[in-house]
Design an enzyme around this catalytic site. Structure first.
Site, PDB file in Angstrom:
ATOM      1  N   TYR A 210       8.956 -13.200 -13.576  1.00 18.08           N
ATOM      2  CA  TYR A 210       7.925 -12.347 -12.964  1.00 18.08           C
ATOM      3  C   TYR A 210       6.537 -12.704 -13.514  1.00 18.08           C
ATOM      4  CZ  TYR A 210       5.361  -8.052 -11.827  1.00 18.08           C
ATOM      5  OH  TYR A 210       4.438  -7.150 -11.372  1.00 18.08           O
TER       6      TYR A 210
ATOM      7  N   ASN B 202      -1.857  -6.859  -3.849  1.00 14.05           N
ATOM      8  CA  ASN B 202      -1.143  -5.969  -4.777  1.00 14.05           C
ATOM      9  C   ASN B 202       0.372  -6.058  -4.643  1.00 14.05           C
ATOM     10  OD1 ASN B 202      -0.628  -3.418  -6.400  1.00 14.05           O
ATOM     11  ND2 ASN B 202       0.065  -2.795  -4.368  1.00 14.05           N
TER      12      ASN B 202
ATOM     13  N   SER C 128      -0.322  -8.735 -14.136  1.00 18.00           N
ATOM     14  CA  SER C 128       0.491  -7.897 -15.027  1.00 18.00           C
ATOM     15  C   SER C 128       0.257  -8.336 -16.461  1.00 18.00           C
ATOM     16  CB  SER C 128       1.967  -8.077 -14.675  1.00 18.00           C
ATOM     17  OG  SER C 128       2.783  -7.675 -15.763  1.00 18.00           O
TER      18      SER C 128
ATOM     19  N   ALA D 251       0.793  -1.235   0.000  1.00 23.12           N
ATOM     20  CA  ALA D 251       0.000   0.000   0.000  1.00 23.12           C
ATOM     21  C   ALA D 251       0.824   1.283   0.000  1.00 23.12           C
ATOM     22  CB  ALA D 251      -0.927   0.009   1.214  1.00 23.12           C
ATOM     23  N   SER D 252       2.135   1.177   0.167  1.00 28.24           N
ATOM     24  CA  SER D 252       2.906   2.394   0.443  1.00 28.24           C
ATOM     25  C   SER D 252       3.249   3.221  -0.786  1.00 28.24           C
ATOM     26  CB  SER D 252       4.180   2.039   1.203  1.00 28.24           C
ATOM     27  OG  SER D 252       5.022   1.271   0.375  1.00 28.24           O
ATOM     28  N   ARG D 253       3.210   2.629  -1.971  1.00 31.01           N
ATOM     29  CA  ARG D 253       3.603   3.398  -3.165  1.00 31.01           C
ATOM     30  C   ARG D 253       2.950   2.802  -4.408  1.00 31.01           C
ATOM     31  NH1 ARG D 253       9.815   1.273  -4.194  1.00 31.01           N
ATOM     32  NH2 ARG D 253       9.313  -0.915  -3.951  1.00 31.01           N
TER      33      ARG D 253
END
Lengths: 74, 240
Positions: free
Chosen positions: B149, B83, B136, B8-10
């Site tokens: 990934y 996320n 993605s 959630a930070s960025r």
């Protein structure tokens, strides 16, 4: 502990409009005798974990009431 | 609604956090680091945003730190947004096992454990919760250097579809948002030339709008999406 399990099982049975049980036998099969389906068993596990802080299904299947008591006594 | 959100930070996680708070939700936010942007939101939305620093690379600790110390059964969970992700870019012939394992812990193993206990919370509280994974576009359109990934995102997409089938009878939904390339820290290692080539592969010839991704997540969490489950929703400027 056995009273609490009876209460939890009756709460889960109530979801399926099943009448409350007066007592449990250790040999009672959770599916065949008590009438729980896989969703009910998931709810049973979650409620037992909330009450006793033990995940009865963590290491394999539990089939009978006696097996629940055994897991909680470990 | 009470929503658990990782990463959630960025980047897109921070944008999702903002949109959910604007809509009046209570957000339980997890990420490794606490940023000034998140601190500002905590002041603006006092009592609606709760933060805990957790590194999802530690899969063994997830149950204790998230569900025993943060979002307990006393907090009915209505949504979970997976996320957080760890980027591991390299060509396949350079594949390093320990880097691969670390990425899979953050991108796949911990999210699966989080879904396990999020569903348990929803069963306990009888909430018809909504789960949203962030995938993605690389899982659908190949890019050099993103095979490892992309494989982790493909795993999430398969897991989500099966979650939807398994728990739909209880009203629990699971969907995936598939963003195209966005201007976030995740793509910061790419050169301008690489970015332009990627954007030129899209119908709209530009970076995917982070806000559009965040609003799609909020929509899938909401009751407006009550009949949508088991889907991958592409928010990718038409990477077709």
């Amino acid at each position: 502990m056995e009273e609490k399990i009876l209460k939890i099982i009756n709460n889960v049975r109530e979801n399926n409009q099943l009448a409350p049980l007066l007592k449990l036998d250790e040999s009672d099969d959770l599916r065949n005798d008590i009438g729980l389906n896989s969703f009910d068993l998931a709810e049973l596990t979650v409620c037992i974990e909330d009450e006793f802080d033990i995940d009865i299904f963590e290491n394999g299947l539990v089939n009978t009431v006696g097996e629940i008591y055994k897991k909680l006594a470990e | 609604m009470n929503i658990l959100l990782t990463g959630a930070s960025r980047g897109v996680g921070l944008e999702i956090c903002k949109v959910l708070l604007e809509k009046g939700n209570t957000v339980y936010a997890i990420s490794r680091s606490h940023t000034s942007e998140l601190a500002e939101l905590e002041i603006t939305y006092k009592g609606k945003l709760f933060f805990k620093s957790i590194d999802l690379a530690n899969t063994e600790g997830v149950y204790q730190t998230v569900f025993k110390e943060f979002v307990t059964n006393s907090i009915p969970l209505h949504g979970f947004v997976n996320n957080a992700a760890h980027a591991y870019d390299d060509i396949i012939t350079n594949l390093n096992l320990s880097k691969l394992e670390e990425m899979y812990r953050t991108n796949v193993f911990s999210p699966l454990i989080l879904v396990k206990y999020a569903i348990r919370n929803m069963i306990f509280n009888k909430t018809k919760g909504s789960i949203v994974h962030i995938s993605s576009i690389s899982a659908h359109t190949g890019y050099k250097g993103l095979a490892m990934y992309a494989s982790s995102k493909g795993a999430l997409e398969a897991f989500s579809k099966n979650t939807a089938r398994e728990w739909g009878a209880l009203g629990i939904r699971s969907n995936v948002v598939v963003p195209g390339f966005m201007e976030t820290a995740m793509s910061a290692t790419l050169s301008e030339d690489q970015k332009n080539r990627i954007y030129n592969r899209t119908s709209m010839k530009e970076a995917t709008d982070v806000l559009s991704v965040a609003k799609t997540v909020a929509f899938l969490l909401s009751g407006d999406a009550s009949s949508i489950t088991g889907q991958n929703v592409h928010v990718d400027n038409g990477t077709i």
